[in-house]
Design an enzyme around this catalytic site. Sequence first.
Site, short mmCIF file in Angstrom:
data_model
loop_
_atom_site.label_atom_id
_atom_site.label_comp_id
_atom_site.label_asym_id
_atom_site.label_seq_id
_atom_site.Cartn_x
_atom_site.Cartn_y
_atom_site.Cartn_z
N HIS A 1 26.95 -3.01 -5.90
CA HIS A 1 27.78 -2.70 -4.74
C HIS A 1 29.27 -2.70 -5.07
O HIS A 1 29.94 -3.73 -4.98
CB HIS A 1 27.49 -3.75 -3.64
CG HIS A 1 27.87 -3.29 -2.28
ND1 HIS A 1 27.06 -3.46 -1.19
CD2 HIS A 1 28.98 -2.66 -1.82
CE1 HIS A 1 27.64 -2.95 -0.12
NE2 HIS A 1 28.82 -2.47 -0.48
N HIS B 1 33.03 -0.30 -4.57
CA HIS B 1 33.74 0.85 -4.00
C HIS B 1 34.84 1.22 -4.98
O HIS B 1 35.78 0.46 -5.18
CB HIS B 1 34.36 0.47 -2.64
CG HIS B 1 33.34 0.07 -1.63
ND1 HIS B 1 32.70 0.98 -0.83
CD2 HIS B 1 32.81 -1.14 -1.31
CE1 HIS B 1 31.83 0.36 -0.04
NE2 HIS B 1 31.88 -0.94 -0.32
N LEU B 2 34.68 2.37 -5.61
CA LEU B 2 35.66 2.76 -6.63
C LEU B 2 36.66 3.79 -6.10
O LEU B 2 37.55 4.22 -6.83
CB LEU B 2 34.94 3.26 -7.89
CG LEU B 2 34.00 2.22 -8.53
CD1 LEU B 2 33.41 2.75 -9.82
CD2 LEU B 2 34.70 0.88 -8.77
N ARG B 3 36.52 4.15 -4.83
CA ARG B 3 37.53 4.92 -4.09
C ARG B 3 37.78 6.34 -4.59
O ARG B 3 38.70 6.99 -4.12
CB ARG B 3 38.87 4.17 -4.08
CG ARG B 3 38.81 2.77 -3.50
CD ARG B 3 38.40 2.78 -2.05
NE ARG B 3 38.45 1.45 -1.45
CZ ARG B 3 37.53 1.00 -0.58
NH1 ARG B 3 36.52 1.77 -0.22
NH2 ARG B 3 37.65 -0.20 -0.06
N ASP C 1 26.37 2.90 3.26
CA ASP C 1 27.18 1.69 3.26
C ASP C 1 28.54 1.83 3.93
O ASP C 1 29.26 2.80 3.72
CB ASP C 1 27.41 1.19 1.83
CG ASP C 1 28.24 -0.08 1.83
OD1 ASP C 1 27.88 -0.99 2.60
OD2 ASP C 1 29.25 -0.15 1.13
N ASP D 1 30.70 -6.17 -3.76
CA ASP D 1 31.30 -5.40 -2.67
C ASP D 1 32.80 -5.21 -2.95
O ASP D 1 33.63 -5.28 -2.04
CB ASP D 1 31.06 -6.05 -1.31
CG ASP D 1 31.30 -5.07 -0.16
OD1 ASP D 1 31.67 -3.90 -0.42
OD2 ASP D 1 31.12 -5.48 1.00
N HIS E 1 42.11 -2.17 -1.80
CA HIS E 1 43.01 -1.54 -0.82
C HIS E 1 44.44 -1.73 -1.29
O HIS E 1 44.78 -2.77 -1.84
CB HIS E 1 42.85 -2.18 0.56
CG HIS E 1 41.55 -1.85 1.22
ND1 HIS E 1 41.26 -0.59 1.68
CD2 HIS E 1 40.46 -2.60 1.47
CE1 HIS E 1 40.04 -0.58 2.20
NE2 HIS E 1 39.53 -1.79 2.08
N PRO F 1 38.98 -3.31 6.13
CA PRO F 1 38.21 -4.43 5.60
C PRO F 1 37.91 -4.25 4.11
O PRO F 1 37.77 -3.12 3.64
CB PRO F 1 36.91 -4.37 6.42
CG PRO F 1 36.75 -2.93 6.77
CD PRO F 1 38.15 -2.37 6.91
N GLY F 2 37.80 -5.36 3.40
CA GLY F 2 37.39 -5.29 2.00
C GLY F 2 38.28 -6.11 1.09
O GLY F 2 39.45 -6.33 1.38
#
Lengths: 433, 317
Positions: free
Chosen positions: A59, A61-63, A150, A310, A314, A328-329
């Site tokens: 999980h 997030h590599l954006r 997700d 996760d 940001h 969020p994150g």
Amino acid sequence: MTATLAIKGGTVIDQSGSRRADVVVSADGTILAVGVGLDGDRSLDATDCVVAPGFVDLHVHLRQPGKEEAETIETGARGAARGGFTSVLAMPNTTPAMDCAAVVREVIDLAKDTICDVRPSAAITVGREGERLTPMAELVRLGVRVFTDDGTGIQDDKLMRTALDYAGSLAHLCGGRAIVLAQHCEVSALSEGGFMHEGEWSSRLGIPGQPAEAEELMVMRDIALARLTGTRVHFQHLSTAGSVGMVRVAKAAGLPVTAEAATHHFCLTDACCADYDPVFKVHPPLRTDVDVAAVRQGLIDGTIDAIATDHAPHTPQDKERTFADAPPGMLGLETAFALANTHLDLPIEDLLALLSWRPAAIAGLESDHGGPIVEGAPANLAVVDPATTWTVSGAAMASRSTNTPYEGMTVRGRVRHTILRGDPVVIDGEAQR
Amino acid sequence: MSGAIRHLLSMADLDRDDIDRLLNLTESFAEVSERQIPKVPALRGKTIAWLFYEDSTRTRLSFETAAKRLSADTMNFSVGSSSVNKGESLRDTVETIAAMGVDGIVVRHRGAGAPHRITNWTDACVVNAGDGWHQHPTQSLLDIYTATRHLGSLEGRRVAIVGDIKHSRVARSNAIGFARMGADVTFVAPRTLLPASLEGWPVKVTHDLDEVIEDLDICYLLRMQRERQDDAVVPTLREFHEEYGLTTARADRLSPGSLIMHPGPMNRGVEISGEVADRPNAVITEQVTNGIAVRMAVLYLLLGSGLDLVEERTQVA
């Protein structure tokens, strides 16, 4: 003759147990030998270290594409390698979403030369809008093994049932291996407008909350649908005591479900939000002490199969807002091993199972990652020092962003070297490219 | 914490001594307000910026009047709620204002905690003029001041805060404020209008206004936001009025000498019947009047000379 590298002086730990051994790998990507007193053309010191199969993160997030100012596949992979990961599963909530062959191909292409294997997941529905299924068969042919929307859960019961039935018919496209649908469990009608866990702290802080039940209702539904369809459901970032309890019961009943827990859900509680710092804003939200204890117990007793990060970068300007307005994150790749090692009361073998071979099996990666350290196996390894303490600093991370909630915290256990296909991509904590 | 108040973010920041000190200061400034020329030079040369991310007429006018009576210079940085999404981060906005050399920032924001965040990015004193559902401390101070003017000590006084507590920064502020003054606070609302948890709050809770009405010294009504009806947290405003409104019949059961309070703006016929709002024991307009003196006291305490109260009272007089 290809060059060889000897990892010397460590303790090898994998699913077959623990032994003192040196490991020699070749630059063509395989393990040449495991044994005592071995040498290679080069050597890496592993004194006081554990040599383990590389970690697998289900999980991240590599954006990329779409939010490259926060992270790219290259920088995310660098952070992952520094965290001991040799493979990560990229979530599809990019812009555009990973919901079609073109975007999935782009991600595969961008990940060609990274220092950690980046595998694409793909969205279950087009645009992650929860309305129409993505071309799942086509995406499976490209190598996708895990589908998820997700960031949001599939709200429509019938659509989720259809997705499971359809995914359950795709195994023939990938050597008989079952496709997994991974769910971010959150009933949006209950969570909408909420920015943190609903409870004592949200009430006091005046921050609109989302109840634990928003997650639990969808866990409950998807357990029922896994039973109905027989297709495997993977529960992402379980965060509540109720969710952990339901998954435990479902597994005992033999239903095809697996689960992961995000690092922050067993390290931090909603009390962290007391200063309104959005670095602690995350979905699902940080929960209570009781939930943290339940997630830890779930990891210890095997209810939860994997530790995931996760990892959600940001930019500072996105987090320099009010709690409600900030996205969020939080970052997680470079702190996961240390936090698990610090906070979970588990033998190192079990910790490694949660970080390596169990998630590898869920994502269908076991032939490349997380396998036993034996002659002829792929040389994807993490060399970790479980005893060293260090202080977390967002600025020191490889990520383009710095939004770590653990800033200034002292943790125990450090990733020393990471080997990807025989190549020492991280040496003494430093990424080599 | 007496002595070194830098910001006013929450009633939780003030102990009993701080509140007493502010009430005394308020009394002095109330006297100033009655003068023919209601102005003192206490904050001459100080600059205060209004940073209102959420519409407000009354609170901003009240703060502005207070600042003018203290001879402060003011500037207005009015931000429509939509511009929050136009790119500039809260930090950039605050640093822009701070760069203009302000001594104080009075902020209202729809997001809880915005004033807390702002204190990280400026050396100016920050006054919370309302943040989301969280706090509105000057409202609580003016309510306490108004109540003490009529009732004297609030020790042991029974206060009911009635209506939409869940979404109310006034309720959160007053629960702490009245309790700090020794009052016995009860929240009266259906579950749909209460916070999810009241763990650790110095309040009692009931769903039945009639059960407590006769025992009250203060019946404090909250504004029922009409848009809440769209959230279906109450079936109809009419039913809300019947169950939780201060109807004429209920107002008749209040004991003599008890007060009816409301932070405004009122919805006559919803949380309070129109006739009841005009009764002599309804001190609603007096709350507004006292708001100015209270805000003078707050601005003076945060931005003023730092002289202690006794000396200051002499100076003001």
